[in-house]
Design an enzyme around this catalytic site. Structure first.
Site, PDB file in Angstrom:
ATOM      1  N   GLY A 122       0.824  -1.209   0.000  1.00  0.00           N
ATOM      2  CA  GLY A 122       0.000   0.000   0.000  1.00  0.00           C
ATOM      3  C   GLY A 122       0.854   1.252   0.000  1.00  0.00           C
ATOM      4  N   GLY A 191      25.376  -8.199  19.246  1.00  0.00           N
ATOM      5  CA  GLY A 191      24.342  -7.439  19.954  1.00  0.00           C
ATOM      6  C   GLY A 191      23.792  -8.231  21.129  1.00  0.00           C
ATOM      7  N   GLY A 193      21.347  -7.434  23.053  1.00  0.00           N
ATOM      8  CA  GLY A 193      20.058  -6.829  23.387  1.00  0.00           C
ATOM      9  C   GLY A 193      19.031  -7.927  23.588  1.00  0.00           C
ATOM     10  N   GLU A 214      29.071  -7.450  22.111  1.00  0.00           N
ATOM     11  CA  GLU A 214      28.239  -6.266  22.332  1.00  0.00           C
ATOM     12  C   GLU A 214      29.105  -5.001  22.332  1.00  0.00           C
ATOM     13  OE1 GLU A 214      24.933  -5.217  22.859  1.00  0.00           O
ATOM     14  OE2 GLU A 214      25.891  -3.277  23.177  1.00  0.00           O
ATOM     15  N   VAL A 281      21.203  -6.171  16.052  1.00  0.00           N
ATOM     16  CA  VAL A 281      21.711  -4.862  16.507  1.00  0.00           C
ATOM     17  C   VAL A 281      20.617  -3.796  16.434  1.00  0.00           C
ATOM     18  CG1 VAL A 281      24.132  -5.345  15.971  1.00  0.00           C
ATOM     19  CG2 VAL A 281      22.651  -4.426  14.188  1.00  0.00           C
ATOM     20  N   GLY A 282      19.380  -4.193  16.643  1.00  0.00           N
ATOM     21  CA  GLY A 282      18.276  -3.236  16.659  1.00  0.00           C
ATOM     22  C   GLY A 282      17.432  -3.320  15.395  1.00  0.00           C
ATOM     23  N   ALA A 331       5.095  -5.195  20.872  1.00  0.00           N
ATOM     24  CA  ALA A 331       3.802  -5.519  20.271  1.00  0.00           C
ATOM     25  C   ALA A 331       2.646  -4.888  21.058  1.00  0.00           C
ATOM     26  CB  ALA A 331       3.643  -7.033  20.211  1.00  0.00           C
ATOM     27  N   HIS A 455      -1.184 -18.190  48.793  1.00  0.00           N
ATOM     28  CA  HIS A 455      -0.013 -18.893  49.329  1.00  0.00           C
ATOM     29  C   HIS A 455      -0.107 -20.380  49.027  1.00  0.00           C
ATOM     30  CE1 HIS A 455       3.235 -20.048  52.017  1.00  0.00           C
ATOM     31  NE2 HIS A 455       2.434 -21.014  52.464  1.00  0.00           N
TER      32      HIS A 455
HETATM   33  P1  FAD Z   1       4.993  -5.273  12.368  1.00  0.00           P
HETATM   34  O1  FAD Z   1       4.670  -6.410  13.255  1.00  0.00           O
HETATM   35  O2  FAD Z   1       6.393  -5.147  11.864  1.00  0.00           O
HETATM   36  O3  FAD Z   1       3.971  -5.337  11.151  1.00  0.00           O
HETATM   37  C1  FAD Z   1       4.012  -4.420  10.115  1.00  0.00           C
HETATM   38  C2  FAD Z   1       3.323  -5.043   8.926  1.00  0.00           C
HETATM   39  O4  FAD Z   1       3.170  -4.051   7.930  1.00  0.00           O
HETATM   40  C3  FAD Z   1       4.112  -6.187   8.282  1.00  0.00           C
HETATM   41  O5  FAD Z   1       3.295  -7.311   8.188  1.00  0.00           O
HETATM   42  C4  FAD Z   1       4.483  -5.646   6.904  1.00  0.00           C
HETATM   43  O6  FAD Z   1       4.443  -6.644   5.893  1.00  0.00           O
HETATM   44  C5  FAD Z   1       3.374  -4.643   6.672  1.00  0.00           C
HETATM   45  N1  FAD Z   1       3.731  -3.577   5.730  1.00  0.00           N
HETATM   46  C6  FAD Z   1       4.790  -2.724   5.818  1.00  0.00           C
HETATM   47  N2  FAD Z   1       4.748  -1.824   4.805  1.00  0.00           N
HETATM   48  C7  FAD Z   1       3.648  -2.129   4.069  1.00  0.00           C
HETATM   49  C8  FAD Z   1       3.068  -1.564   2.909  1.00  0.00           C
HETATM   50  N3  FAD Z   1       3.589  -0.480   2.324  1.00  0.00           N
HETATM   51  N4  FAD Z   1       1.951  -2.147   2.407  1.00  0.00           N
HETATM   52  C9  FAD Z   1       1.406  -3.249   2.987  1.00  0.00           C
HETATM   53  N5  FAD Z   1       1.899  -3.805   4.102  1.00  0.00           N
HETATM   54  C10 FAD Z   1       3.002  -3.253   4.642  1.00  0.00           C
HETATM   55  N6  FAD Z   1       7.570  -7.523  21.134  1.00  0.00           N
HETATM   56  C11 FAD Z   1       6.944  -7.839  22.279  1.00  0.00           C
HETATM   57  O7  FAD Z   1       6.158  -7.021  22.784  1.00  0.00           O
HETATM   58  N7  FAD Z   1       7.131  -9.047  22.898  1.00  0.00           N
HETATM   59  C12 FAD Z   1       7.973  -9.977  22.392  1.00  0.00           C
HETATM   60  O8  FAD Z   1       8.129 -11.055  22.973  1.00  0.00           O
HETATM   61  C13 FAD Z   1       8.670  -9.674  21.191  1.00  0.00           C
HETATM   62  N8  FAD Z   1       9.504 -10.577  20.646  1.00  0.00           N
HETATM   63  C14 FAD Z   1      10.133 -10.272  19.465  1.00  0.00           C
HETATM   64  C15 FAD Z   1      11.017 -11.214  18.942  1.00  0.00           C
HETATM   65  C16 FAD Z   1      11.682 -10.948  17.768  1.00  0.00           C
HETATM   66  C17 FAD Z   1      12.628 -11.975  17.202  1.00  0.00           C
HETATM   67  C18 FAD Z   1      11.432  -9.723  17.078  1.00  0.00           C
HETATM   68  C19 FAD Z   1      12.100  -9.430  15.771  1.00  0.00           C
HETATM   69  C20 FAD Z   1      10.565  -8.780  17.597  1.00  0.00           C
HETATM   70  C21 FAD Z   1       9.913  -9.049  18.807  1.00  0.00           C
HETATM   71  N9  FAD Z   1       9.052  -8.124  19.402  1.00  0.00           N
HETATM   72  C22 FAD Z   1       8.424  -8.418  20.571  1.00  0.00           C
HETATM   73  C23 FAD Z   1       8.773  -6.825  18.766  1.00  0.00           C
HETATM   74  C24 FAD Z   1       7.434  -6.905  17.997  1.00  0.00           C
HETATM   75  O9  FAD Z   1       7.518  -7.938  17.051  1.00  0.00           O
HETATM   76  C25 FAD Z   1       7.152  -5.576  17.331  1.00  0.00           C
HETATM   77  O10 FAD Z   1       7.173  -4.539  18.293  1.00  0.00           O
HETATM   78  C26 FAD Z   1       5.762  -5.608  16.686  1.00  0.00           C
HETATM   79  O11 FAD Z   1       5.699  -6.625  15.713  1.00  0.00           O
HETATM   80  C27 FAD Z   1       5.446  -4.264  16.037  1.00  0.00           C
HETATM   81  O12 FAD Z   1       4.162  -4.314  15.518  1.00  0.00           O
HETATM   82  P2  FAD Z   1       3.730  -3.416  14.276  1.00  0.00           P
HETATM   83  O13 FAD Z   1       2.335  -3.821  13.986  1.00  0.00           O
HETATM   84  O14 FAD Z   1       4.049  -2.012  14.530  1.00  0.00           O
HETATM   85  O15 FAD Z   1       4.691  -3.869  13.071  1.00  0.00           O
HETATM   86  P1  NAI Z   2      18.164  -4.153  20.946  1.00  0.00           P
HETATM   87  O1  NAI Z   2      18.102  -2.706  20.762  1.00  0.00           O
HETATM   88  O2  NAI Z   2      17.425  -4.774  22.069  1.00  0.00           O
HETATM   89  O3  NAI Z   2      19.671  -4.624  21.110  1.00  0.00           O
HETATM   90  C1  NAI Z   2      20.638  -4.368  20.138  1.00  0.00           C
HETATM   91  C2  NAI Z   2      21.999  -4.446  20.804  1.00  0.00           C
HETATM   92  O4  NAI Z   2      22.982  -4.424  19.787  1.00  0.00           O
HETATM   93  C3  NAI Z   2      22.273  -3.262  21.725  1.00  0.00           C
HETATM   94  O5  NAI Z   2      22.728  -3.737  22.972  1.00  0.00           O
HETATM   95  C4  NAI Z   2      23.330  -2.465  20.978  1.00  0.00           C
HETATM   96  O6  NAI Z   2      24.210  -1.781  21.823  1.00  0.00           O
HETATM   97  C5  NAI Z   2      24.032  -3.567  20.203  1.00  0.00           C
HETATM   98  N1  NAI Z   2      24.728  -3.111  19.009  1.00  0.00           N
HETATM   99  C6  NAI Z   2      24.324  -2.188  18.102  1.00  0.00           C
HETATM  100  N2  NAI Z   2      25.246  -2.058  17.127  1.00  0.00           N
HETATM  101  C7  NAI Z   2      26.247  -2.920  17.416  1.00  0.00           C
HETATM  102  C8  NAI Z   2      27.475  -3.250  16.783  1.00  0.00           C
HETATM  103  N3  NAI Z   2      27.856  -2.661  15.663  1.00  0.00           N
HETATM  104  N4  NAI Z   2      28.269  -4.174  17.360  1.00  0.00           N
HETATM  105  C9  NAI Z   2      27.898  -4.789  18.506  1.00  0.00           C
HETATM  106  N5  NAI Z   2      26.738  -4.513  19.152  1.00  0.00           N
HETATM  107  C10 NAI Z   2      25.924  -3.591  18.614  1.00  0.00           C
HETATM  108  O7  NAI Z   2      17.733  -4.770  19.536  1.00  0.00           O
HETATM  109  P2  NAI Z   2      17.390  -6.250  19.096  1.00  0.00           P
HETATM  110  O8  NAI Z   2      17.853  -7.236  20.087  1.00  0.00           O
HETATM  111  O9  NAI Z   2      17.839  -6.348  17.684  1.00  0.00           O
HETATM  112  O10 NAI Z   2      15.827  -6.247  19.122  1.00  0.00           O
HETATM  113  C11 NAI Z   2      15.110  -5.246  18.399  1.00  0.00           C
HETATM  114  C12 NAI Z   2      13.893  -4.821  19.132  1.00  0.00           C
HETATM  115  O11 NAI Z   2      12.878  -5.816  19.007  1.00  0.00           O
HETATM  116  C13 NAI Z   2      14.068  -4.651  20.640  1.00  0.00           C
HETATM  117  O12 NAI Z   2      14.593  -3.393  20.957  1.00  0.00           O
HETATM  118  C14 NAI Z   2      12.671  -4.785  21.125  1.00  0.00           C
HETATM  119  O13 NAI Z   2      12.020  -3.557  20.981  1.00  0.00           O
HETATM  120  C15 NAI Z   2      12.081  -5.809  20.160  1.00  0.00           C
HETATM  121  N6  NAI Z   2      12.100  -7.130  20.787  1.00  0.00           N
HETATM  122  C16 NAI Z   2      11.363  -7.306  21.918  1.00  0.00           C
HETATM  123  C17 NAI Z   2      11.352  -8.516  22.568  1.00  0.00           C
HETATM  124  C18 NAI Z   2      10.580  -8.653  23.822  1.00  0.00           C
HETATM  125  O14 NAI Z   2       9.765  -7.781  24.094  1.00  0.00           O
HETATM  126  N7  NAI Z   2      10.794  -9.688  24.605  1.00  0.00           N
HETATM  127  C19 NAI Z   2      12.107  -9.666  22.055  1.00  0.00           C
HETATM  128  C20 NAI Z   2      12.880  -9.354  20.875  1.00  0.00           C
HETATM  129  C21 NAI Z   2      12.845  -8.133  20.274  1.00  0.00           C
END
Ligand code: FAD
Ligand code: NAI
Length: 476
Positions: A122, A191, A193, A214, A281-282, A331, A455
């Site tokens: 979109g 990373g 993180g 890291e 790395v984010g 999420a 408890h």
């Molecule tokens: P997204 O989930 O990224 O969804 C965006 C959607 O938009 C996608 O489906 C994409 O295809 C669609 N889209 C983008 N551009 C377009 C376009 N132009 N047209 C049509 N469709 C489009 N968060 C937690 O709270 N708890 C967790 O345990 C957790 N674990 C995670 C583990 C991993 C490995 C990762 C990578 C992330 C994790 N997160 C977690 C973070 C969480 O996944 C995100 O914060 C969340 O998915 C963001 O929701 P969103 O709807 O903003 O975006």
């Molecule tokens: P993050 O921001 O949590 O961690 C990235 C780490 O990489 C940081 O510690 C940063 O200092 C390090 N880093 C950045 N550049 C680097 C480099 N060049 N060399 C070495 N280290 C470097 O990001 P991450 O783990 O990729 O996750 C992305 C996001 O997804 C999270 O910030 C979180 O918002 C979401 N997420 C949430 C989860 C949950 O809620 N349980 C689980 C997984 C992801």
């Protein structure tokens, strides 16, 4: 002739699909544009969270924890388990089945709420007469739609390192790291993180030798210092080799696997070889090819769509929510913004308290927190009291054998209002909800202390931490 809607949502991740459902509940005619295609070629709803994020990672965390318990901890309960082995293909298939089931669930919810799924990419095509035009294309014909209100929920994607090709076979981001076909003997993670610790834990439990590199000098800098210190000890004792303060150099294919060069905090050069590498790395916001300029929108210096506290962009009728806007990439934060924006469009007066959004890291033990850290309160020069209580003396924790961790509560010295709660525990993700509810109601530590807790239960430790802020913990 363009198809006309009250609300069009772009993106069906947790932010977008929840916004679409809430808007439909409020009586609007709603469409949601989504282009996600899984490796099998099928299109799917659910976004990053469902397909390659929260849900699959938690499934693998649970499976790997079962394996670790069976192979290392069952004997503590007097249970003899021999020949415990991992079938990676079956574990990954179980995870995929959970994801597919939930994706079908969202399709069902869309049908139930009469939400049209517009399949494809979109983008804005302009605005006229109070309507914003959205083109949707999936390679073929362009389908034109329009709506008075558009909610951008396009999410985020993994940030990659310059010059490092992510092929999701040898060098992986979250997508490849959730679909390994075998347990790598030597796994490198860049990373330390949230993803690095969660996925590093999955593969360590299954037998990988995991090294995490890291850049920052401090471990888990966003957490309360007591939490980062305790978790450093716990995770390194579990076997994660975490090296802080490194500067990553060249990353290139080696004879077998991938070679990573880095300098340590003292500037000394090192070279490590891995069978696989995860780059975590984010994440960066997804704003590619959205036609933002057609409606007068732009992105900020970090790539996010600019919004106010109510997720309104500068253009009337256009909102943005979830990972594509400021705030934590979580999420549940995106879901709450989706509900808020739908209600705003309906003329209601919703709001979100961003201070009470909980964080969870799903390691073992889990880490969860809400509100301020002790470091933040000190920086704000706020007068506070702290109370901390360990799980090691809690009967339920002793029974389950999950005694690592504590609850720490921070309260205002004068009013006793709860300002922050930090938990390290096997089920911190569930325990933190009590703290979130308490903070939403501006509760005091005494309020929690006076509430009857079951408890034996882990929640008794939350109450003891509340009592500890007034130096009157009962069981210590
Ligand atoms: P997204 O989930 O990224 O969804 C965006 C959607 O938009 C996608 O489906 C994409 O295809 C669609 N889209 C983008 N551009 C377009 C376009 N132009 N047209 C049509 N469709 C489009 N968060 C937690 O709270 N708890 C967790 O345990 C957790 N674990 C995670 C583990 C991993 C490995 C990762 C990578 C992330 C994790 N997160 C977690 C973070 C969480 O996944 C995100 O914060 C969340 O998915 C963001 O929701 P969103 O709807 O903003 O975006
Ligand atoms: P993050 O921001 O949590 O961690 C990235 C780490 O990489 C940081 O510690 C940063 O200092 C390090 N880093 C950045 N550049 C680097 C480099 N060049 N060399 C070495 N280290 C470097 O990001 P991450 O783990 O990729 O996750 C992305 C996001 O997804 C999270 O910030 C979180 O918002 C979401 N997420 C949430 C989860 C949950 O809620 N349980 C689980 C997984 C992801």
């Amino acid at each position: 002739m363009a198809q006309r809607y009250d609300v069009i949502v772009i993106g069906a991740g947790p932010a977008g699909y929840i916004a679409a459902i809430r808007a439909a509940q409020l009586g609007f005619k709603v469409a949601c544009v989504e282009k996600w295609r899984n490796p099998d070629g099928k299109m799917a709803l659910g976004g990053t969270c469902l397909n390659v994020g929260c849900i699959p990672s938690k499934a693998l965390l649970a499976s790997s924890e079962q394996f670790e318990n069976a192979s290392r901890h069952l004997h503590e309960h007097g249970i003899v388990a021999k020949g415990v082995a991992v079938d990676v293909a079956k574990m990954v298939a179980r995870k995929d089945a959970i994801v597919q089931k939930m994706a079908k669930g969202i399709e069902f919810l869309f049908r139930k709420n009469k939400i049209d799924w517009l399949k494809g990419h979109g983008r804005f095509a302009g605005s006229a007469d109070g309507f914003h035009r959205i083109e949707v294309s999936d390679g073929g014909e362009v389908d034109l739609n329009e709506a008075r209100n558009v909610i951008l929920a396009t999410g985020s994607k993994a940030r990659h390192l310059e010059g490092v090709t992510v092929d999701n076979a040898l060098v992986c981001d979250n997508e490849g790291a959730l679909a390994f076909d075998s347990v790598p003997k030597r796994l490198g993670v860049i990373g330390a993180g949230v993803i690095g610790l969660e996925l590093g834990s999955v593969w360590r439990r299954l037998g990988s030798q995991v090294t995490i590199l890291e850049a920052m000098p401090e471990f888990l800098a966003a957490c309360d210092e007591s939490v980062s210190k305790a978790c450093w000890t716990i995770f390194t004792e579990q076997g994660l080799d975490i090296r802080m303060g490194v500067a990553i150099g060249r990353i290139k294919p080696a004879k077998k696997g991938v070679a990573v060069e880095y300098k340590d905090a003292d500037g000394k050069a090192h070279k490590l070889a891995f069978d696989r590498l995860i780059v975590s790395v984010g994440r960066v916001p997804n704003t590619d090819d959205l036609g933002l300029e057609k409606v007068g929108l732009s992105i900020d210096a970090r790539g996010f769509i600019e919004v106010d506290d109510l997720c309104r962009t500068g253009v009337p009728g256009i909102f943005a929510i979830g990972d594509v806007v400021r705030g934590p990439m979580l999420a549940h934060k995106g879901e709450d913004e989706g509900v808020m924006v739908a209600e705003l469009i309906a003329g209601q007066k919703p709001h979100i308290d961003y201070n009470t959004i909980p964080w969870v890291i799903y390691t073992a033990p889990e880490i969860a927190w809400v509100g301020k850290t002790e470091g933040q309160l000190k920086a704000e020069k706020r007068a506070y009291r702290a109370g901390q209580f360990p799980f090691a003396v809690n009967g339920r924790a002793l029974g389950t054998g999950e005694t690592d961790g504590f609850v720490k509560m921070l309260v205002d010295s004068q009013t006793d209002e709860i300002l922050g709660v930090h938990i390290v525990a096997s089920s911190a993700s569930d325990l933190v909800t009590e703290a979130v509810v308490a903070m939403e109601f501006k509760a005091s530590a005494e309020d929690i202390a006076r509430v009857c807790h079951p408890h034996p239960s882990l929640s008794e430790v939350v109450r003891e931490a509340a009592l500890a802020t007034a130096k009157r913990a009962l069981n210590m």
